[in-house]
Design an enzyme around this catalytic site. Structure first.
Site, PDB file in Angstrom:
ATOM      1  N   GLY B  31       0.633  -1.260  -0.027  1.00 60.94           N
ATOM      2  CA  GLY B  31       0.174   0.241   0.000  1.00 60.94           C
ATOM      3  C   GLY B  31       1.106   1.303   0.056  1.00 60.94           C
ATOM      4  O   GLY B  31       0.380   2.448  -0.035  1.00 60.94           O
ATOM      5  N   CYS B 240     -28.007  -8.934 -16.757  1.00 63.97           N
ATOM      6  CA  CYS B 240     -27.417  -8.712 -18.128  1.00 63.97           C
ATOM      7  C   CYS B 240     -28.094  -9.061 -19.213  1.00 63.97           C
ATOM      8  O   CYS B 240     -28.518 -10.046 -19.370  1.00 63.97           O
ATOM      9  CB  CYS B 240     -25.895  -9.638 -18.162  1.00 63.97           C
ATOM     10  SG  CYS B 240     -25.233  -9.528 -19.767  1.00 63.97           S
ATOM     11  N   CYS B 243     -26.229 -12.265 -21.230  1.00 60.54           N
ATOM     12  CA  CYS B 243     -25.643 -13.337 -20.689  1.00 60.54           C
ATOM     13  C   CYS B 243     -26.718 -13.901 -19.472  1.00 60.54           C
ATOM     14  O   CYS B 243     -26.768 -14.867 -19.045  1.00 60.54           O
ATOM     15  CB  CYS B 243     -24.323 -13.432 -20.365  1.00 60.54           C
ATOM     16  SG  CYS B 243     -24.005 -12.527 -18.940  1.00 60.54           S
ATOM     17  N   CYS B 265     -22.992  -7.021 -19.057  1.00 61.14           N
ATOM     18  CA  CYS B 265     -21.816  -7.047 -18.382  1.00 61.14           C
ATOM     19  C   CYS B 265     -20.715  -6.288 -18.773  1.00 61.14           C
ATOM     20  O   CYS B 265     -20.434  -6.112 -20.028  1.00 61.14           O
ATOM     21  CB  CYS B 265     -21.025  -8.588 -18.338  1.00 61.14           C
ATOM     22  SG  CYS B 265     -22.187  -9.803 -17.516  1.00 61.14           S
ATOM     23  N   CYS B 271     -18.916 -12.249 -19.640  1.00 60.84           N
ATOM     24  CA  CYS B 271     -20.198 -12.267 -20.352  1.00 60.84           C
ATOM     25  C   CYS B 271     -20.039 -13.362 -21.562  1.00 60.84           C
ATOM     26  O   CYS B 271     -20.956 -14.244 -21.684  1.00 60.84           O
ATOM     27  CB  CYS B 271     -20.502 -11.072 -21.159  1.00 60.84           C
ATOM     28  SG  CYS B 271     -22.135 -10.623 -21.488  1.00 60.84           S
TER      29      CYS B 271
END
Lengths: 260, 298
Positions: B31, B240, B243, B265, B271
């Site tokens: 980080g 979606c 899909c 998606c 997808c």
């Protein structure tokens, strides 16, 4: 005023040079818990330099600032590591700047300005933070419905009161104020002074207040130090110094105030 | 393959060593933003110069590269960067998340969980999470050093005060390994939970700001929040349209000028996989008619 036998702040021989130019020289005094000390003097007399050395904004060229922390131990604040100094500034100490813009975050709401000090010491409950902020807005006479407004939409007096609320919300023990009423008109000054006097008495704060305004000093300060050319030329109880000034400069200072 | 006139993976070896050192330091201090001497790259700042330098420093001939932009493999930026490395580093490229060893990304983490042996490289525009509150670089570094992160919550406080909830929806600040507050780059906060204890190595490159930071595998990543306003991710009412997925991040696509819209998606590979497996949304072609066309790897 509760006077205990031990000073909260003990300043010894504090000196600060800006290169070859003198800021302040050989300032020594003690400050007891619950006491308000006024530092008066004309512009350029070293008042603000002294305050910045006391509040760790500047490292003095010489001398010591000893502070009695909550455990009762005396610590040399300029010998502390920077993290400890900053922790002290967040928790035990507070600074009220002359210009509220120096002490506030102008880009976030009034509530967040007060809340920031709480969040900086670990508060993580939104409801509590907001309640604390609104409580303090009330204490400095700012209406609840201004909580989410930006400080820049506030008047000068309100900004100054907001800055005071932000400083006091974490219950500091010692507050430094640099000309807190500077730049405000007379009636607003009077209300702010009233407010400050009430808060200082209620919370039992120790305060070091720098001002060039003797009326402010008389209203707020228990004790006065008069500075000229970087040195303290006279000190004593406020009434004593103002009513019976000994040093010629103090006499000049007192006599140059308009008596209405 | 080496007909480009450039060194392998475009950057010279000394530069790659310098970047690798920065990456090692970044991995050692999860980080923490490590400064590095970012180079000019043959694409403009803001298009992924940081990510591309990190990728160039870690990629090798045996790697398989996937590049996504906003979740899609077939957008301009993704296609150019993929071709760039296909030419200069002679790596195999793919659109399949599971086949890739190195994934460079902008704005998304793939829906398919990543595993050990994979690397996710983020393109980062503004690496400093404190920048919004504190403009001074000297001060933000000090705040990181002393863990003075109270101001991060001020932004979240403002959100709740003004919108009644935490409205920050992307680049949502996280605390890495309980120590450093980090900007996760502009991924939606939907993806934040995927960063937590991810088995893959996550590297972040900011080209303009010249910073590299990292999250080693299996590192704790927590999103900042309030006790009474806990962190939560976006949800959608629908699925979606192609899909039928209800568990992925959906993009809203305007389909005409009379208010028509569909949700699909944002992860094109996820997808496509689902459609190839026979899942059909309410506007998708039937499984028998669906032909998966990919550009990468050809």
């Amino acid at each position: 005023m509760s006077m205990s036998s031990n000073p909260m702040l003990s300043v010894q021989g504090l000196t600060h040079w800006y290169g070859a130019r003198l800021g302040c020289r050989d300032v020594s005094f003690d400050l007891w818990p619950g006491e308000v000390l006024g530092i008066v003097g004309e512009s350029g007399s070293g008042k603000s330099t002294l305050l910045s050395c006391l509040s760790c904004a500047n490292r003095p060229s010489g001398g010591q600032v000893l502070y009695r922390d909550r455990t009762g131990a005396m610590v040399d604040v300029h010998a502390l590591s920077e993290p400890r100094q900053r922790l002290l500034m967040r928790t035990d100490w507070g600074v009220v700047h002359q210009n509220p813009r120096d002490g506030l975050r102008m880009g976030v709401s009034a509530g967040a300005n007060i809340g920031e000090r709480l969040m900086a010491v670990g508060a993580r409950h939104y409801g509590d933070i907001r309640a604390g902020a609104q409580d303090w807005l009330g204490r400095v006479e700012i209406a609840d419905d201004r909580t989410d407004d930006l400080p820049r939409t506030f008047s000068g007096g309100m900004q100054q009161r907001l800055q005071i609320a932000r400083t006091l919300v974490t219950h500091p023990r010692l507050v430094f104020m640099d000309e807190p009423t500077g730049g405000l008109d007379v009636s607003v000054q009077a209300r702010l002074l009233d407010l400050l006097r009430g808060l200082v008495a209620d919370l039992g704060l120790s305060v070091i207040i720098v001002t060039h305004d003797l009326a402010v000093a008389r209203l707020l300060a228990h004790r006065l130090m008069v500075m000229k050319d970087g040195t303290v030329i006279e000190s004593g109880l406020t009434d004593q110094v103002l009513d019976d000034p000994h040093h010629p400069y103090t006499q000049l200072l007192v006599s140059s105030v308009l008596q209405v | 393959m080496m007909d480009t006139g450039y060194n392998y993976a475009y950057l010279d070896e000394q530069t790659k060593r310098m970047i690798r050192r920065a990456i090692l330091k970044a991995v050692a201090i999860p980080g923490y933003q490590v400064p590095f001497a970012g180079r000019e790259m043959p694409l403009p700042y803001g298009w992924g110069t940081g990510g591309i330098q990190v990728t160039a420093a870690v990629i090798g001939p045996t790697d398989t590269l996937k590049v996504i932009d906003q979740g899609a493999d077939d957008t301009t930026n993704a296609v150019s960067i993929r071709r760039f490395f296909a030419r200069t580093a002679a790596v195999a490229t793919t659109e399949k998340t599971t086949e890739a060893t190195v994934i460079q990304t902008r704005h998304r983490i793939p829906e398919t969980p990543l595993g050990e042996g994979q690397m996710l490289i983020y393109q980062v525009p503004i690496p400093e999470p404190l920048r919004w509150m504190e403009p001074r670089e000297t001060e933000t570094r000090k705040m990181h050093a002393l863990q003075e992160y109270g101001v991060m919550h001020v932004k979240l406080y403002e959100d709740i005060a003004h919108y009644g909830r935490i409205a920050t929806s992307y680049n949502y600040p996280v605390l890495v390994n309980g120590r450093y507050v980090m900007a996760p780059s502009p991924i939606p906060k939907f993806d934040n939970p995927k960063m937590d204890r991810m088995p893959a190595l996550q590297l972040f490159g900011a080209g303009r700001e010249k910073r590299i930071y990292a999250i080693p595998p299996y590192t704790r990543v927590e999103s900042l929040d309030f006790d009474d306003h806990p962190f939560e991710v976006q949800t959608w009412d629908g699925a979606c349209a192609l899909c039928g997925a209800t568990d992925s991040y959906l993009d809203e696509v305007i389909t005409d000028d009379v208010g028509g819209r569909m949700f699909v998606c944002s992860d094109s590979d996820y997808c496509g996989d689902r459609r190839a497996a026979g899942h059909v949304g309410d506007q998708g072609a039937t499984a028998a008619d669906y032909v998966r066309v990919t550009e990468a790897g050809q």
